[in-house]
Write a protein that holds these residues in place. Structure first.
Motif, mmCIF file in Angstrom:
data_model
loop_
_atom_site.group_PDB
_atom_site.id
_atom_site.type_symbol
_atom_site.label_atom_id
_atom_site.label_comp_id
_atom_site.label_asym_id
_atom_site.label_seq_id
_atom_site.Cartn_x
_atom_site.Cartn_y
_atom_site.Cartn_z
ATOM 1 N N ALA A 121 -62.511 8.903 29.396
ATOM 2 C CA ALA A 121 -63.418 7.756 29.315
ATOM 3 C C ALA A 121 -63.006 6.809 28.182
ATOM 4 C CB ALA A 121 -64.850 8.222 29.124
ATOM 5 N N LEU A 122 -62.553 7.381 27.065
ATOM 6 C CA LEU A 122 -62.075 6.535 25.968
ATOM 7 C C LEU A 122 -60.847 5.747 26.409
ATOM 8 C CD1 LEU A 122 -62.009 5.626 22.975
ATOM 9 C CD2 LEU A 122 -60.537 7.610 22.538
ATOM 10 N N ALA A 123 -59.917 6.427 27.073
ATOM 11 C CA ALA A 123 -58.690 5.759 27.506
ATOM 12 C C ALA A 123 -58.984 4.601 28.446
ATOM 13 C CB ALA A 123 -57.755 6.770 28.179
ATOM 14 N N GLU A 124 -60.030 4.709 29.234
ATOM 15 C CA GLU A 124 -60.358 3.678 30.214
ATOM 16 C C GLU A 124 -61.258 2.585 29.649
ATOM 17 O OE1 GLU A 124 -59.101 3.370 33.114
ATOM 18 O OE2 GLU A 124 -58.094 5.308 33.348
ATOM 19 N N ASP A 125 -61.677 2.714 28.406
ATOM 20 C CA ASP A 125 -62.571 1.719 27.803
ATOM 21 C C ASP A 125 -61.861 0.364 27.729
ATOM 22 O OD1 ASP A 125 -64.108 0.100 26.046
ATOM 23 O OD2 ASP A 125 -64.927 1.879 25.062
ATOM 24 N N PRO A 126 -62.365 -0.649 28.406
ATOM 25 C CA PRO A 126 -61.666 -1.945 28.448
ATOM 26 C C PRO A 126 -61.694 -2.702 27.122
ATOM 27 C CG PRO A 126 -63.803 -2.117 29.525
ATOM 28 C CD PRO A 126 -63.592 -0.653 29.231
ATOM 29 N N ASP A 127 -62.552 -2.308 26.208
ATOM 30 C CA ASP A 127 -62.671 -3.013 24.932
ATOM 31 C C ASP A 127 -61.835 -2.387 23.822
ATOM 32 O OD1 ASP A 127 -64.423 -4.917 25.967
ATOM 33 O OD2 ASP A 127 -66.167 -3.634 25.600
ATOM 34 N N VAL A 128 -61.020 -1.402 24.163
ATOM 35 C CA VAL A 128 -60.153 -0.744 23.193
ATOM 36 C C VAL A 128 -58.722 -1.239 23.381
ATOM 37 C CG1 VAL A 128 -59.103 1.465 22.541
ATOM 38 C CG2 VAL A 128 -61.568 1.318 22.929
ATOM 39 N N ASP A 129 -58.105 -1.702 22.279
ATOM 40 C CA ASP A 129 -56.734 -2.209 22.329
ATOM 41 C C ASP A 129 -55.698 -1.128 22.093
ATOM 42 O OD1 ASP A 129 -57.667 -4.917 22.573
ATOM 43 O OD2 ASP A 129 -58.041 -4.923 20.409
ATOM 44 N N VAL A 130 -55.990 -0.219 21.170
ATOM 45 C CA VAL A 130 -55.026 0.797 20.776
ATOM 46 C C VAL A 130 -55.770 2.083 20.452
ATOM 47 C CG1 VAL A 130 -55.070 -0.099 18.390
ATOM 48 C CG2 VAL A 130 -53.180 1.389 19.123
ATOM 49 N N ILE A 131 -55.169 3.207 20.800
ATOM 50 C CA ILE A 131 -55.818 4.506 20.601
ATOM 51 C C ILE A 131 -55.011 5.343 19.615
ATOM 52 C CG2 ILE A 131 -56.441 6.700 21.692
ATOM 53 C CD1 ILE A 131 -57.135 5.114 24.211
ATOM 54 N N TYR A 132 -55.722 5.890 18.640
ATOM 55 C CA TYR A 132 -55.133 6.858 17.711
ATOM 56 C C TYR A 132 -55.419 8.245 18.271
ATOM 57 C CZ TYR A 132 -54.809 9.844 13.553
ATOM 58 O OH TYR A 132 -54.513 10.849 12.670
ATOM 59 N N VAL A 133 -54.363 8.964 18.648
ATOM 60 C CA VAL A 133 -54.495 10.304 19.222
ATOM 61 C C VAL A 133 -54.457 11.321 18.087
ATOM 62 C CG1 VAL A 133 -53.410 12.033 20.696
ATOM 63 C CG2 VAL A 133 -53.524 9.640 21.446
ATOM 64 N N ALA A 134 -55.570 12.047 17.923
ATOM 65 C CA ALA A 134 -55.720 12.951 16.776
ATOM 66 C C ALA A 134 -55.933 14.396 17.203
ATOM 67 C CB ALA A 134 -56.890 12.488 15.906
ATOM 68 N N THR A 135 -55.481 14.738 18.406
ATOM 69 C CA THR A 135 -55.593 16.110 18.891
ATOM 70 C C THR A 135 -54.461 16.968 18.316
ATOM 71 O OG1 THR A 135 -54.438 15.307 20.865
ATOM 72 C CG2 THR A 135 -56.816 15.615 21.033
ATOM 73 N N PRO A 136 -54.528 18.300 18.480
ATOM 74 C CA PRO A 136 -53.424 19.158 18.022
ATOM 75 C C PRO A 136 -52.126 18.852 18.775
ATOM 76 C CG PRO A 136 -55.418 20.452 18.370
ATOM 77 C CD PRO A 136 -55.693 19.095 18.939
ATOM 78 N N HIS A 137 -50.996 19.282 18.178
ATOM 79 C CA HIS A 137 -49.676 19.021 18.760
ATOM 80 C C HIS A 137 -49.603 19.406 20.235
ATOM 81 C CE1 HIS A 137 -48.754 19.027 14.527
ATOM 82 N NE2 HIS A 137 -48.742 20.333 14.427
ATOM 83 N N SER A 138 -50.233 20.525 20.572
ATOM 84 C CA SER A 138 -50.108 21.066 21.930
ATOM 85 C C SER A 138 -50.683 20.144 22.992
ATOM 86 C CB SER A 138 -50.800 22.433 22.007
ATOM 87 O OG SER A 138 -52.175 22.317 21.650
ATOM 88 N N ARG A 139 -51.548 19.197 22.608
ATOM 89 C CA ARG A 139 -52.173 18.291 23.565
ATOM 90 C C ARG A 139 -51.532 16.908 23.597
ATOM 91 N NH1 ARG A 139 -56.946 19.132 26.241
ATOM 92 N NH2 ARG A 139 -56.807 16.877 26.562
ATOM 93 N N HIS A 140 -50.604 16.636 22.704
ATOM 94 C CA HIS A 140 -50.120 15.267 22.567
ATOM 95 C C HIS A 140 -49.479 14.715 23.832
ATOM 96 C CE1 HIS A 140 -49.979 15.302 17.859
ATOM 97 N NE2 HIS A 140 -51.195 15.330 18.357
ATOM 98 N N LEU A 141 -48.659 15.506 24.485
ATOM 99 C CA LEU A 141 -48.009 15.021 25.701
ATOM 100 C C LEU A 141 -49.044 14.591 26.728
ATOM 101 C CD1 LEU A 141 -45.378 14.575 27.324
ATOM 102 C CD2 LEU A 141 -45.620 16.934 28.139
#
Length: 329
Positions: free
Chosen positions: A66-86
């Protein structure tokens, strides 16, 4: 494709995940002029809502998608553990979002290369959140080496470590990509690369936990120039956390903790010059400002956070972990 943003329009950030590193990032985001926290996403509605309220986000999302699809967001900081980054970065790309991904950007060089290739294919901004690279004092230290102020560089030394509490599961659980090198050692390894570039050879040794993750190690890297870098990392001991760059005309010493210094010492001609470049907040604000500048210029890559070097350093990590005996990730 990359979009240019008007100078008077804030860059609207989304933060994916709500752990400790996300809290630190959000705190410094509030200090970065021209940037604002618009939304946060978590797998828990309660966690997302609490984080949004605490850090002033306009809204919260109960899923990463839902965050990724938010039309009002320009850039996302991904702060999950390494195993989820891909998985998480790819989902952001699929939604057309620019991404700043917490280091290490992936579990291995192959996955890092996949993400870089996908960002380039889509024309989206992408960078690893190696905030040390944007620290003004680190930039001054590297600049002294690059400009010849230290003469011919012969040695680089850097070490970083602390005692990781057993309750910090991301540092101990193999399922979360736990690795002292990925979490801690990446800083001294990146520092060596920042000063000396690509090594010609690596000799590493280390100790693994009962579950097979690296917890304590060191490496010697040699370079075509004849320089040598000595690095060390640990999550089971208190390190001095210092770094240095030594040439035949002088030396730069960086006090602990070297990866986010407030000063550096240039020793030359029988004297010591102390250099203090201002640091905003804890230092994350500088990488935030760099990403914002790239987005405003329509750039999809940052010269301070270069993607090719990110992949190269991940390949070095692969080699070091292979020498230590860590199973394929």
């Amino acid at each position: 494709m990359a979009t240019e943003f008007a100078a008077d329009r804030p860059i609207r950030w989304g933060i994916l995940a709500t752990g400790h590193i996300a809290e630190s990032f959000a705190t410094d985001l509030a200090l970065a002029d021209g940037n604002e926290l618009t939304a946060v996403g978590s797998r828990s509605r309660e966690s997302a809502s609490e984080f949004a309220e605490r850090f002033g986000a306009a809204r919260s999302h109960a899923s990463y998608a839902a965050l990724a699809e938010d039309p009002d967001v320009d850039v996302i900081y991904v702060a999950t553990p390494h195993s989820r980054h891909l998985e998480d970065v790819m989902a952001c790309f699929e939604a057309g979002k620019a991404v700043l991904c917490e280091k290490a950007v992936a579990l291995n060089a192959a996955d890092a290369g996949t993400l870089v290739d996908e960002a380039r294919r889509r024309g989206l901004f992408f960078a690893e959140a190696m905030w040390m690279r944007t620290n003004p004092n680190i930039r001054r230290a590297a600049g002294l080496a690059a400009d010849g102020a230290l003469g011919e560089i012969g040695q680089v030394r850097a070490e970083l470590g602390f005692v990781a509490p057993p309750t910090t599961t991301r540092l101990w659980d193999p399922a979360l990509g736990a690795s002292a090198l990925l979490d801690i050692g990446i800083y001294p390894l990146t520092f060596a690369h920042l000063v000396l570039g690509e090594p010609t050879a690596i000799a590493a040794a280390g100790v693994r936990s009962d579950l097979g993750i690296d917890v304590n190690g060191g490496a010697t890297l040699t370079y075509a120039s004849g320089a040598v870098a000595s690095i060390a990392w640990t999550q089971v001991a208190q390190s001095d956390n210092r770094a240095s760059i030594a040439g035949d005309l002088g030396i730069v010493e960086i006090p602990g903790r070297f990866h986010h210094p407030t000063e550096v010492h240039h020793i030359h001609d029988g004297r010591t010059d102390t250099i203090r470049e201002p640091v905003t907040g804890r230092g994350y604000a500088h990488e935030i400002a760099e990403v914002a500048a790239c987005l405003r210029a329509g750039a999809t890559e940052s010269s301070l956070l270069p993607l090719d070097e990110t992949v190269s350093i991940m390949a070095q990590i692969d080699e070091i972990l292979n020498q230590i005996g860590v199973d394929e990730r």
